[in-house]
Design an enzyme around this catalytic site. Structure first.
Site, PDB file in Angstrom:
ATOM      1  N   HIS A   1     113.354  38.263  42.098  1.00 26.34           N
ATOM      2  CA  HIS A   1     114.701  37.698  42.230  1.00 26.34           C
ATOM      3  C   HIS A   1     115.340  37.653  40.849  1.00 26.34           C
ATOM      4  CE1 HIS A   1     117.940  34.827  43.034  1.00 26.34           C
ATOM      5  NE2 HIS A   1     117.578  34.276  41.891  1.00 26.34           N
TER       6      HIS A   1
ATOM      7  N   LYS B   1     108.352  37.055  43.191  1.00 23.65           N
ATOM      8  CA  LYS B   1     108.145  36.497  44.519  1.00 23.65           C
ATOM      9  C   LYS B   1     106.647  36.541  44.884  1.00 23.65           C
ATOM     10  CE  LYS B   1     112.831  37.809  45.952  1.00 23.65           C
ATOM     11  NZ  LYS B   1     113.676  38.472  46.987  1.00 23.65           N
TER      12      LYS B   1
ATOM     13  N   ASN C   1     110.609  42.472  48.465  1.00 30.65           N
ATOM     14  CA  ASN C   1     111.199  43.164  47.299  1.00 30.65           C
ATOM     15  C   ASN C   1     110.843  42.556  45.939  1.00 30.65           C
ATOM     16  OD1 ASN C   1     112.925  41.009  47.410  1.00 30.65           O
ATOM     17  ND2 ASN C   1     114.812  42.195  47.662  1.00 30.65           N
TER      18      ASN C   1
ATOM     19  N   TYR D   1     118.162  29.394  48.322  1.00 32.02           N
ATOM     20  CA  TYR D   1     118.859  30.441  49.082  1.00 32.02           C
ATOM     21  C   TYR D   1     119.914  29.860  50.028  1.00 32.02           C
ATOM     22  CZ  TYR D   1     115.828  34.362  47.621  1.00 32.02           C
ATOM     23  OH  TYR D   1     115.201  35.356  46.915  1.00 32.02           O
TER      24      TYR D   1
ATOM     25  N   GLU E   1     120.560  27.843  39.279  1.00 32.24           N
ATOM     26  CA  GLU E   1     119.157  28.127  39.589  1.00 32.24           C
ATOM     27  C   GLU E   1     118.221  27.592  38.498  1.00 32.24           C
ATOM     28  OE1 GLU E   1     120.315  32.116  42.187  1.00 32.24           O
ATOM     29  OE2 GLU E   1     119.256  32.399  40.285  1.00 32.24           O
TER      30      GLU E   1
HETATM   31  P1  DAT Z   1     119.319  39.811  45.920  1.00 28.11           P
HETATM   32  O1  DAT Z   1     117.891  39.301  45.997  1.00 28.11           O
HETATM   33  O2  DAT Z   1     119.373  41.252  45.491  1.00 28.11           O
HETATM   34  O3  DAT Z   1     120.212  38.919  45.111  1.00 28.11           O
HETATM   35  P2  DAT Z   1     120.563  38.651  48.282  1.00 28.11           P
HETATM   36  O4  DAT Z   1     120.885  37.467  47.431  1.00 28.11           O
HETATM   37  O5  DAT Z   1     121.653  39.256  49.087  1.00 28.11           O
HETATM   38  O6  DAT Z   1     119.892  39.818  47.420  1.00 28.11           O
HETATM   39  O7  DAT Z   1     119.406  38.267  49.311  1.00 28.11           O
HETATM   40  C1  DAT Z   1     118.315  37.461  48.887  1.00 28.11           C
HETATM   41  C2  DAT Z   1     117.041  38.017  49.475  1.00 28.11           C
HETATM   42  O8  DAT Z   1     117.122  37.959  50.898  1.00 28.11           O
HETATM   43  C3  DAT Z   1     116.775  39.494  49.178  1.00 28.11           C
HETATM   44  O9  DAT Z   1     116.173  39.688  47.915  1.00 28.11           O
HETATM   45  C4  DAT Z   1     115.866  39.853  50.296  1.00 28.11           C
HETATM   46  C5  DAT Z   1     116.434  39.062  51.462  1.00 28.11           C
HETATM   47  N1  DAT Z   1     117.389  39.893  52.222  1.00 28.11           N
HETATM   48  C6  DAT Z   1     118.649  40.235  51.868  1.00 28.11           C
HETATM   49  N2  DAT Z   1     119.229  41.016  52.785  1.00 28.11           N
HETATM   50  C7  DAT Z   1     118.296  41.169  53.766  1.00 28.11           C
HETATM   51  C8  DAT Z   1     118.266  41.873  55.012  1.00 28.11           C
HETATM   52  N3  DAT Z   1     119.310  42.560  55.434  1.00 28.11           N
HETATM   53  N4  DAT Z   1     117.114  41.807  55.730  1.00 28.11           N
HETATM   54  C9  DAT Z   1     116.046  41.116  55.312  1.00 28.11           C
HETATM   55  N5  DAT Z   1     116.006  40.411  54.158  1.00 28.11           N
HETATM   56  C10 DAT Z   1     117.113  40.451  53.394  1.00 28.11           C
HETATM   57 MG    MG Z   2     120.931  37.016  45.435  1.00 25.11          MG
END
Ligand code: DAT
Ligand code: MG
Length: 148
Positions: A115, A9, A112, A49, A126
């Site tokens: 991805h 990212k 974080n 997303y 993707e």
């Molecule tokens: P991952 O990236 O582990 O697959 P995800 O698909 O649930 O997680 O979410 C995509 C991204 O969105 C994640 O890397 C960071 C952001 N995100 C997820 N949950 C969040 C939250 N509660 N608050 C802020 N950002 C969040």
């Molecule tokens: Mg995800």
């Protein structure tokens, strides 16, 4: 062989973590079959997303993810999706074990750094979204030392 979409990212790119993250996937034994540095449009990231579009954090997520270049990659190997997720750690860096990428290099969920596809089905979607031109098929000379 299974493939996964891994993306460093904008914060990971700005913080100089591209080499470190690539190193971990290479050393695990996965094979790099596509990679580019690209500045994604808002629309492109919203599609990536799209399953999160009703979440409250969605606008902030899109702003963060379009704030700079990302490093888009496809890694290939046995169990690449699940193993890649283990290497990344949990979504919340505070829940990520030390030794994982998120556990070692970041603090907040909104920064974080990486991805990874959560299933083979998501990976296929993707990969097609980020690499419509396709990936590079090649034979690694290490294969017989990694797979029995
Ligand atoms: P991952 O990236 O582990 O697959 P995800 O698909 O649930 O997680 O979410 C995509 C991204 O969105 C994640 O890397 C960071 C952001 N995100 C997820 N949950 C969040 C939250 N509660 N608050 C802020 N950002 C969040
Ligand atoms: Mg995800």
């Amino acid at each position: 062989m299974e493939r996964t979409y891994i993306m460093i990212k904008p914060d990971g790119v700005q913080r100089g973590l591209v080499g470190e993250i690539i190193k971990r996937f290479e050393q695990k034994g996965f094979k790099l079959v596509a990679m580019k540095i690209t500045m994604p449009s808002k629309e492109h990231m919203e599609t990536h997303y799209e399953d999160l579009k009703t979440k409250k954090f969605f606008p902030g997520l899109i702003a963060y993810m379009t704030s700079g270049p990302v490093c888009a990659m496809v890694w290939e190997g046995k169990g690449a999706c699940l193993e890649g997720r283990k290497m990344l750690g949990a979504t919340m860096p505070s829940d990520s074990a030390m030794g994982t990428i998120r556990g070692d290099y970041c603090i907040e969920v909104g920064r974080n750094i990486c991805h990874g596809s959560d299933s083979v089905e998501s990976a296929n979607k993707e990969i097609a979204h980020w690499f419509p031109e396709g990936v590079c098929e090649w034979e690694s000379c290490e294969a017989s030392w990694i797979y029995e």
